[in-house]
Design a protein around this motif. Structure first.
Motif, PDB file in Angstrom:
ATOM      1  N   ALA A  82       7.872  -4.401  -5.692  1.00  0.00           N
ATOM      2  CA  ALA A  82       8.031  -3.310  -4.717  1.00  0.00           C
ATOM      3  C   ALA A  82       8.480  -3.856  -3.368  1.00  0.00           C
ATOM      4  N   ILE A  89       9.451   3.223  -7.206  1.00  0.00           N
ATOM      5  CA  ILE A  89       8.105   2.788  -7.578  1.00  0.00           C
ATOM      6  C   ILE A  89       7.711   3.237  -8.994  1.00  0.00           C
ATOM      7  N   ASP A 120      -0.148   4.034  -6.379  1.00  0.00           N
ATOM      8  CA  ASP A 120       1.172   4.249  -5.795  1.00  0.00           C
ATOM      9  C   ASP A 120       1.186   4.070  -4.283  1.00  0.00           C
ATOM     10  N   TYR A 124       3.872   1.787  -2.364  1.00  0.00           N
ATOM     11  CA  TYR A 124       4.781   2.331  -1.343  1.00  0.00           C
ATOM     12  C   TYR A 124       4.609   1.592  -0.013  1.00  0.00           C
ATOM     13  N   GLN A 127       6.522  -1.572  -0.295  1.00  0.00           N
ATOM     14  CA  GLN A 127       7.962  -1.346  -0.257  1.00  0.00           C
ATOM     15  C   GLN A 127       8.449  -1.033   1.159  1.00  0.00           C
TER      16      GLN A 127
END
Length: 128
Positions: A82, A89, A120, A124, A127
């Motif tokens: 990520a 994702i 998640d 995120y 990322q």
């Protein structure tokens, strides 16, 4: 063989013989690692560079959990991908889950593997 992963807070975890250890204290020439299960009193000393075991660990009162080690590895790989890749994702999650299932056919990924909606947010954040 010594294998290291990271905790949820980014601290190192030593994975050895199915058990997980966190760093308890650092000395000048060696580091003491204790079992991650706090009810267990086992510890293992490593050299100051954490490359060699000075002496074998003391007896465990807990049971080894190899599934936790596999899951930590897979989640760490997801976070790394990520951070480095621009793939969505959900695609990273599905690819790594399938890869874990293929590499470990006895692993019941559907029951012990965290679902995408549980991890998640951390993916995120990596990322971003």
């Amino acid at each position: 063989m010594l294998h290291f992963t990271l905790t949820e807070r980014g601290k190192p975890v030593l994975n050895h013989k199915g058990y997980q250890y966190t760093k308890k204290r650092e000395h000048k020439t060696w580091n003491e690692w204790r079992c991650r299960d706090r009810r267990c009193t086992s510890s293992v000393p490593l050299c100051s560079q954490d490359k060699l075991i000075i002496r074998e660990e003391t007896g465990h009162t807990c049971t080894p959990n190899t599934n936790k080690i596999i899951i930590d590895d897979v989640i760490g790989q997801m976070k790394k991908r990520a951070r480095e890749e621009t793939i969505p994702i959900p695609k990273i999650y599905s690819e790594e889950a399938v890869k874990a299932r293929v590499e470990n056919p006895g692993l019941a990924t559907g029951t012990i593997f965290p679902s995408l909606d549980k991890i998640d947010a951390s993916l995120y954040r990596r990322q971003a």
